[in-house]
Every structure is written in C-alpha cells, then in structure tokens.
Design an enzyme around this catalytic site. Sequence first.
Site, PDB file in Angstrom:
ATOM      1  N   HIS A 130       0.849  -1.093  -0.071  1.00 55.13           N
ATOM      2  CA  HIS A 130       0.172   0.042   0.067  1.00 55.13           C
ATOM      3  C   HIS A 130       0.974   1.227  -0.035  1.00 55.13           C
ATOM      4  O   HIS A 130       1.767   1.328   0.813  1.00 55.13           O
ATOM      5  CB  HIS A 130      -1.032   0.110   1.135  1.00 55.13           C
ATOM      6  CG  HIS A 130      -0.451  -0.293   2.731  1.00 55.13           C
ATOM      7  ND1 HIS A 130       0.230  -1.395   2.949  1.00 55.13           N
ATOM      8  CD2 HIS A 130      -0.223   0.686   3.690  1.00 55.13           C
ATOM      9  CE1 HIS A 130       0.423  -1.448   4.241  1.00 55.13           C
ATOM     10  NE2 HIS A 130       0.493  -0.093   4.536  1.00 55.13           N
ATOM     11  N   LEU A 131       0.357   2.185  -0.832  1.00 57.00           N
ATOM     12  CA  LEU A 131       1.126   3.521  -0.934  1.00 57.00           C
ATOM     13  C   LEU A 131       0.382   4.501  -0.177  1.00 57.00           C
ATOM     14  O   LEU A 131      -0.951   4.721  -0.609  1.00 57.00           O
ATOM     15  CB  LEU A 131       1.132   3.809  -2.603  1.00 57.00           C
ATOM     16  CG  LEU A 131       1.567   5.376  -2.852  1.00 57.00           C
ATOM     17  CD1 LEU A 131       3.098   5.376  -2.509  1.00 57.00           C
ATOM     18  CD2 LEU A 131       1.331   5.799  -4.271  1.00 57.00           C
TER      19      LEU A 131
END
Length: 217
Positions: A130-131
């Site tokens: 996840h960014l």
Amino acid sequence: MMAAKGNAFSVIMNAQKRKLADGAAKTTSQPAKKGHWSMGLLSSMEDPALKVESDDKVVIIKDKYPKARYHWLVLPKENIPSLKAVSSEQLDLLKHMHKKGQELIDKTEDAKHLSFRLGYHAIPSMSHLHLHVISQDFDSPCLKHKKHWNSFTTDYFIDSEKVMEELEKEGKIADKGSRNDRLKYPLRCHVCKKEQVNMPKLKAHILSHIAKPGDKE
DNA sequence: GTTCTAGAAC
DNA sequence: GTTCTAGAAC
C-alpha cells in the site's frame, strides 16, 4: 450504575477480551492467516465506506485511522504482500499507483493549501502493498503515539520516487528492516526540526505550521 | 494495525 | 491526583 473502569470484574473481562482478540489468529508464531488483523487491508479494500475510487489495476481507499486531514492508501488489485515481493515486473504498476495518488491530490480542491507526500513504510504492519498518500498537516485525532509520528516523519517513510528509482536501478527493493529503530527516535517537528518533549506538546506545536485561511502563500 | 492499562512521569 | 508512554495481546 454499571461497572466503571477499575473494579475486579471489568479488569478480568478486559483481559479476557484481549486474549480473544489475537487468539483467533495463531497458536504459534506462524504466517498470518485470513482473519488476522494484519490481513485487514483486504476487507478495507472492499469497504464501501472507505473506497474512494478504483480502476482495472488499483483501488484507492481512505485510511481507516487517518494520521492527517487527508490520508489515502493506493493498493494494487494484484495480490502483492509487500515491497519484498516487488520486482522489475511491477515497475509500471508502482508508477501507476503513484500517478493515481498524485491525480487524487490534484483534484482535491480543499487540499490545495496543504503539501503531501507519497511513500511506503519500511516495515508495514499490514499485509498487501500500500502506497500512503498523506497531507503534511498531521492534524488528526488518530495520530497518537511516537510510533505513528516517526513512521511518517523519519526515513521509516520512503518516498515513492525513491522506491521506484531503487527498483529501476537494482531490479528489487533491498530489505529495510534495519530502519526499525527510527520508530524510537525523539519527537521532532517535521517542519522546523525542533524537538518536542511529548506527543501532546508536539501536536500543539505542529498546528502552528499549518497555513490558516487568510494566510498568504 | 489498534486496544488496553500498569506504572512512570509530572 | 492526573497525564503520558510502552508493551502485551499466544
């Protein structure tokens, strides 16, 4: 008058509740199974209350416990557990995740006066790549502890550009496990670098760096 | 990742 | 007495 905080009954019940919470997951220290808290992003991705947008490759959600006024997560639909599982094959995907995050910032009119960073945690607690896309006000009731603060303001937070650059150059992302100690660093303002004695003081201090309506740019 | 709370710090 | 942090949760 029901059981208040500290009586013997509630103490025992709370202890029991805590056991049950993690007890659903493991009997020994093995890889996390479905249903364990570290797998929580899977259900968050499908939670309509959190979902912001999606395309054929990614989903964008609001962080369930936002650490700033704006805090989104960009997740690939493809199951990639972490940066350890990323190779050159995923370079275009990471570029796409970054682009989608930046586009969301750009079209959020209310956030025009805030700066943002896009990046990854060195050692994420939650599985599924996840960014983080997070505004730099850090004005949020969910930001509570030193660990929260340092995970976004030390090099425990790795800019998306750096990750993509390393991937392009090395063909993989080197293990960042040695950065765990960053979480214990002293509390330091991310803007003026002044050290603060505790979280309440830090939180009061950083408010002074947020542009107020009427401030000139 | 969060919750809860014992005990340190004030 | 209240505030705050750190560590357990199997």
